[in-house]
Write an enzyme that holds these catalytic residues in place. Sequence first.
Site, PDB file in Angstrom:
ATOM      1  N   SER A  30     -19.379  14.222   4.415  1.00 46.48           N
ATOM      2  CA  SER A  30     -19.884  14.510   5.751  1.00 46.48           C
ATOM      3  C   SER A  30     -21.257  13.866   5.943  1.00 46.48           C
ATOM      4  O   SER A  30     -21.361  12.638   5.858  1.00 46.48           O
ATOM      5  CB  SER A  30     -19.898  16.021   5.993  1.00 46.48           C
ATOM      6  OG  SER A  30     -20.055  16.299   7.361  1.00 46.48           O
ATOM      7  N   ASP A  80      -9.386  15.405  11.897  1.00 45.57           N
ATOM      8  CA  ASP A  80     -10.817  15.726  11.842  1.00 45.57           C
ATOM      9  C   ASP A  80     -11.366  15.905  13.257  1.00 45.57           C
ATOM     10  O   ASP A  80     -11.377  14.959  14.038  1.00 45.57           O
ATOM     11  CB  ASP A  80     -11.570  14.603  11.123  1.00 45.57           C
ATOM     12  CG  ASP A  80     -12.994  14.966  10.767  1.00 45.57           C
ATOM     13  OD1 ASP A  80     -13.593  15.784  11.486  1.00 45.57           O
ATOM     14  OD2 ASP A  80     -13.501  14.421   9.783  1.00 45.57           O
ATOM     15  N   HIS A 111     -11.591  18.058   8.712  1.00 45.00           N
ATOM     16  CA  HIS A 111     -12.882  17.638   8.170  1.00 45.00           C
ATOM     17  C   HIS A 111     -13.108  18.189   6.754  1.00 45.00           C
ATOM     18  O   HIS A 111     -13.923  17.670   6.011  1.00 45.00           O
ATOM     19  CB  HIS A 111     -14.019  18.088   9.095  1.00 45.00           C
ATOM     20  CG  HIS A 111     -15.319  17.416   8.820  1.00 45.00           C
ATOM     21  ND1 HIS A 111     -15.550  16.088   9.113  1.00 45.00           N
ATOM     22  CD2 HIS A 111     -16.470  17.881   8.267  1.00 45.00           C
ATOM     23  CE1 HIS A 111     -16.784  15.764   8.759  1.00 45.00           C
ATOM     24  NE2 HIS A 111     -17.369  16.837   8.235  1.00 45.00           N
TER      25      HIS A 111
END
Length: 142
Positions: A30, A80, A111
């Site tokens: 991320s 995502d 995600h």
Amino acid sequence: MVRRAHDLADFIDATRKEYGISAPIALGYSNGANIAAAMMLLRPQALGGAVLLRAMAPLAKPPRADLAGKSILLLSGQHDPIVPPGNVEGLAKTLAASGARVAGRVLPVGHQLSQLDVNLAREWLSGSIGAEGQSRHAAAQV
């Protein structure tokens, strides 16, 4: 993002110099992947390569970096809600246009990280580092 990428690259450069180590391969998820991607583009000498999990293009106007000889694994999530598919594709194209060998895969997840991420990253890393610590990863899709 730019300031933090330079700060981290400064730290890595100083640490490499102090301990005489080669450029590390970043593994980021991320925002950690975004910082690693920004470092690859802004300070390519700081990293030897990267595993980018759920990264997005970190810079609106990325500079043309010299990433020749560097391998990058880019794993994104098909579902995502945070990272749009076009953004990931743009990042992959930017990295490849800068000379990096980019291997990527869209996984059937969101995600969040999955066991498939772990398995693919482990497999890629074991194939990307030779006994001498040099990158030897082929530019193949995983």
